[in-house]
Write a protein that holds these residues in place. Sequence first.
Motif, PDB file in Angstrom:
ATOM      1  N   SER A 137      39.710  24.125  57.054  1.00 33.83           N
ATOM      2  CA  SER A 137      39.374  24.197  55.631  1.00 33.83           C
ATOM      3  C   SER A 137      37.982  24.788  55.456  1.00 33.83           C
ATOM      4  O   SER A 137      37.051  24.423  56.192  1.00 33.83           O
ATOM      5  CB  SER A 137      39.419  22.806  55.000  1.00 33.83           C
ATOM      6  OG  SER A 137      40.728  22.306  55.028  1.00 33.83           O
ATOM      7  N   TYR A 138      37.861  25.677  54.480  1.00 29.07           N
ATOM      8  CA  TYR A 138      36.591  26.340  54.193  1.00 29.07           C
ATOM      9  C   TYR A 138      36.404  26.471  52.690  1.00 29.07           C
ATOM     10  O   TYR A 138      37.378  26.551  51.946  1.00 29.07           O
ATOM     11  CB  TYR A 138      36.542  27.744  54.820  1.00 29.07           C
ATOM     12  CG  TYR A 138      36.683  27.724  56.324  1.00 29.07           C
ATOM     13  CD1 TYR A 138      35.581  27.428  57.124  1.00 29.07           C
ATOM     14  CD2 TYR A 138      37.902  27.974  56.941  1.00 29.07           C
ATOM     15  CE1 TYR A 138      35.703  27.384  58.506  1.00 29.07           C
ATOM     16  CE2 TYR A 138      38.032  27.938  58.316  1.00 29.07           C
ATOM     17  CZ  TYR A 138      36.928  27.644  59.098  1.00 29.07           C
ATOM     18  OH  TYR A 138      37.042  27.597  60.453  1.00 29.07           O
ATOM     19  N   THR A 139      35.154  26.523  52.277  1.00 31.89           N
ATOM     20  CA  THR A 139      34.811  26.834  50.898  1.00 31.89           C
ATOM     21  C   THR A 139      33.877  28.032  50.934  1.00 31.89           C
ATOM     22  O   THR A 139      32.908  28.050  51.689  1.00 31.89           O
ATOM     23  CB  THR A 139      34.130  25.638  50.200  1.00 31.89           C
ATOM     24  OG1 THR A 139      35.058  24.548  50.195  1.00 31.89           O
ATOM     25  CG2 THR A 139      33.743  25.981  48.766  1.00 31.89           C
ATOM     26  N   PRO A 180      27.953  26.331  57.513  1.00 29.12           N
ATOM     27  CA  PRO A 180      29.178  26.587  58.286  1.00 29.12           C
ATOM     28  C   PRO A 180      29.682  25.363  59.050  1.00 29.12           C
ATOM     29  O   PRO A 180      30.884  25.170  59.177  1.00 29.12           O
ATOM     30  CB  PRO A 180      28.779  27.703  59.241  1.00 29.12           C
ATOM     31  CG  PRO A 180      27.515  28.270  58.714  1.00 29.12           C
ATOM     32  CD  PRO A 180      26.876  27.246  57.838  1.00 29.12           C
ATOM     33  N   GLU A 181      28.752  24.541  59.514  1.00 33.99           N
ATOM     34  CA  GLU A 181      29.143  23.348  60.265  1.00 33.99           C
ATOM     35  C   GLU A 181      29.895  22.340  59.405  1.00 33.99           C
ATOM     36  O   GLU A 181      30.544  21.431  59.918  1.00 33.99           O
ATOM     37  CB  GLU A 181      27.914  22.691  60.924  1.00 33.99           C
ATOM     38  CG  GLU A 181      26.896  22.094  59.963  1.00 33.99           C
ATOM     39  CD  GLU A 181      25.915  23.082  59.326  1.00 33.99           C
ATOM     40  OE1 GLU A 181      24.967  22.607  58.693  1.00 33.99           O
ATOM     41  OE2 GLU A 181      26.085  24.301  59.451  1.00 33.99           O
ATOM     42  N   HIS A 182      29.819  22.496  58.072  1.00 34.50           N
ATOM     43  CA  HIS A 182      30.535  21.617  57.142  1.00 34.50           C
ATOM     44  C   HIS A 182      31.611  22.368  56.362  1.00 34.50           C
ATOM     45  O   HIS A 182      32.077  21.895  55.329  1.00 34.50           O
ATOM     46  CB  HIS A 182      29.547  20.949  56.180  1.00 34.50           C
ATOM     47  CG  HIS A 182      28.542  20.104  56.881  1.00 34.50           C
ATOM     48  ND1 HIS A 182      27.189  20.315  56.794  1.00 34.50           N
ATOM     49  CD2 HIS A 182      28.697  19.053  57.724  1.00 34.50           C
ATOM     50  CE1 HIS A 182      26.556  19.440  57.539  1.00 34.50           C
ATOM     51  NE2 HIS A 182      27.442  18.659  58.125  1.00 34.50           N
ATOM     52  N   GLY A 183      31.966  23.563  56.819  1.00 35.62           N
ATOM     53  CA  GLY A 183      33.044  24.313  56.186  1.00 35.62           C
ATOM     54  C   GLY A 183      32.627  25.146  54.989  1.00 35.62           C
ATOM     55  O   GLY A 183      33.470  25.745  54.329  1.00 35.62           O
ATOM     56  N   HIS A 196      29.688  36.536  52.738  1.00 33.99           N
ATOM     57  CA  HIS A 196      29.511  37.717  53.583  1.00 33.99           C
ATOM     58  C   HIS A 196      30.057  37.540  55.001  1.00 33.99           C
ATOM     59  O   HIS A 196      30.054  38.484  55.777  1.00 33.99           O
ATOM     60  CB  HIS A 196      28.029  38.093  53.668  1.00 33.99           C
ATOM     61  CG  HIS A 196      27.411  38.387  52.346  1.00 33.99           C
ATOM     62  ND1 HIS A 196      27.876  39.360  51.491  1.00 33.99           N
ATOM     63  CD2 HIS A 196      26.357  37.813  51.707  1.00 33.99           C
ATOM     64  CE1 HIS A 196      27.133  39.379  50.393  1.00 33.99           C
ATOM     65  NE2 HIS A 196      26.212  38.452  50.505  1.00 33.99           N
ATOM     66  N   SER A 197      30.495  36.337  55.348  1.00 35.27           N
ATOM     67  CA  SER A 197      30.999  36.096  56.701  1.00 35.27           C
ATOM     68  C   SER A 197      32.320  36.843  56.905  1.00 35.27           C
ATOM     69  O   SER A 197      33.055  37.097  55.943  1.00 35.27           O
ATOM     70  CB  SER A 197      31.195  34.596  56.943  1.00 35.27           C
ATOM     71  OG  SER A 197      32.290  34.120  56.174  1.00 35.27           O
ATOM     72  N   PRO A 198      32.641  37.190  58.150  1.00 34.96           N
ATOM     73  CA  PRO A 198      33.895  37.914  58.409  1.00 34.96           C
ATOM     74  C   PRO A 198      35.129  37.167  57.897  1.00 34.96           C
ATOM     75  O   PRO A 198      36.032  37.778  57.318  1.00 34.96           O
ATOM     76  CB  PRO A 198      33.925  38.054  59.934  1.00 34.96           C
ATOM     77  CG  PRO A 198      32.503  37.959  60.351  1.00 34.96           C
ATOM     78  CD  PRO A 198      31.836  37.039  59.370  1.00 34.96           C
ATOM     79  N   ILE A 241      30.937  23.266  44.992  1.00 36.51           N
ATOM     80  CA  ILE A 241      30.226  23.567  46.241  1.00 36.51           C
ATOM     81  C   ILE A 241      29.218  22.467  46.576  1.00 36.51           C
ATOM     82  O   ILE A 241      29.146  21.991  47.703  1.00 36.51           O
ATOM     83  CB  ILE A 241      29.534  24.948  46.154  1.00 36.51           C
ATOM     84  CG1 ILE A 241      30.579  26.058  46.097  1.00 36.51           C
ATOM     85  CG2 ILE A 241      28.580  25.158  47.325  1.00 36.51           C
ATOM     86  CD1 ILE A 241      30.039  27.422  45.694  1.00 36.51           C
ATOM     87  N   PHE A 242      28.447  22.031  45.592  1.00 36.77           N
ATOM     88  CA  PHE A 242      27.390  21.053  45.862  1.00 36.77           C
ATOM     89  C   PHE A 242      27.928  19.654  46.106  1.00 36.77           C
ATOM     90  O   PHE A 242      27.244  18.812  46.671  1.00 36.77           O
ATOM     91  CB  PHE A 242      26.313  21.091  44.776  1.00 36.77           C
ATOM     92  CG  PHE A 242      25.239  22.094  45.087  1.00 36.77           C
ATOM     93  CD1 PHE A 242      23.976  21.687  45.489  1.00 36.77           C
ATOM     94  CD2 PHE A 242      25.508  23.448  45.046  1.00 36.77           C
ATOM     95  CE1 PHE A 242      23.000  22.619  45.826  1.00 36.77           C
ATOM     96  CE2 PHE A 242      24.533  24.378  45.381  1.00 36.77           C
ATOM     97  CZ  PHE A 242      23.277  23.954  45.770  1.00 36.77           C
ATOM     98  N   SER A 243      29.182  19.391  45.721  1.00 34.52           N
ATOM     99  CA  SER A 243      29.782  18.095  46.056  1.00 34.52           C
ATOM    100  C   SER A 243      30.180  18.067  47.532  1.00 34.52           C
ATOM    101  O   SER A 243      30.377  17.005  48.103  1.00 34.52           O
ATOM    102  CB  SER A 243      31.001  17.817  45.170  1.00 34.52           C
ATOM    103  OG  SER A 243      32.096  18.647  45.534  1.00 34.52           O
ATOM    104  N   LEU A 244      30.287  19.234  48.164  1.00 35.42           N
ATOM    105  CA  LEU A 244      30.674  19.339  49.572  1.00 35.42           C
ATOM    106  C   LEU A 244      29.474  19.456  50.504  1.00 35.42           C
ATOM    107  O   LEU A 244      29.592  19.230  51.701  1.00 35.42           O
ATOM    108  CB  LEU A 244      31.580  20.566  49.762  1.00 35.42           C
ATOM    109  CG  LEU A 244      32.861  20.583  48.929  1.00 35.42           C
ATOM    110  CD1 LEU A 244      33.548  21.941  49.047  1.00 35.42           C
ATOM    111  CD2 LEU A 244      33.796  19.465  49.345  1.00 35.42           C
TER     112      LEU A 244
END
Length: 174
Positions: free
Chosen positions: A102-104, A113-116, A121-123, A158-161
């Motif tokens: 899972s990613y946001t 990145p360590e928290h998804g 801009h990431s691949p 986003i900020f809740s994650l």
Amino acid sequence: MQEPMSIEGYDLLIEEFKFLLEVEKPKVAQEKLVAAALGDRSENADYQAAKEKLRHIDKRLFYLNSMIQKSQIIDPSRLSHERVSFGSSVKIVNLQTDEEESYTICGVMESEPEHGLISVHSPLARALLGKEVADQLKVQLPNAKKEYEVLEICYKNIFSLKKNIRKKSDFSFH
């Protein structure tokens, strides 16, 4: 190039910029003046330390100003998220391993990145943008080429994650 970011991300950027400019820089400049009054500057550790702090503050202010100038504020709560876009939370499955991930997708300044939370801009984020549920994608990562299928797309703030939200105490240079 514009830098997409959430409203909260932009507000935090402005807060750090103002703090450094209005509080931290004048405080360190005063420390430098006090240290300079003590005599020989070439062997004055306090003077050299204050001078170095000011240099770091100026570099950070330059970077923050650049990010502010390039910022493109996006309110992801107003987007449909039927397709992956900025602010989308996406559940994908690795087609080789059957592992779900899972990613946001967020801005550079908001990424963890360590928290998804991955930068737009990431691949992986670039490969996901515009995809719908059941779409497949291939992405070239630094150490492998991976294939995924999109399982779910939704919106989560986003900020809740985020796990590492900077506070004023984090803005200081010690």
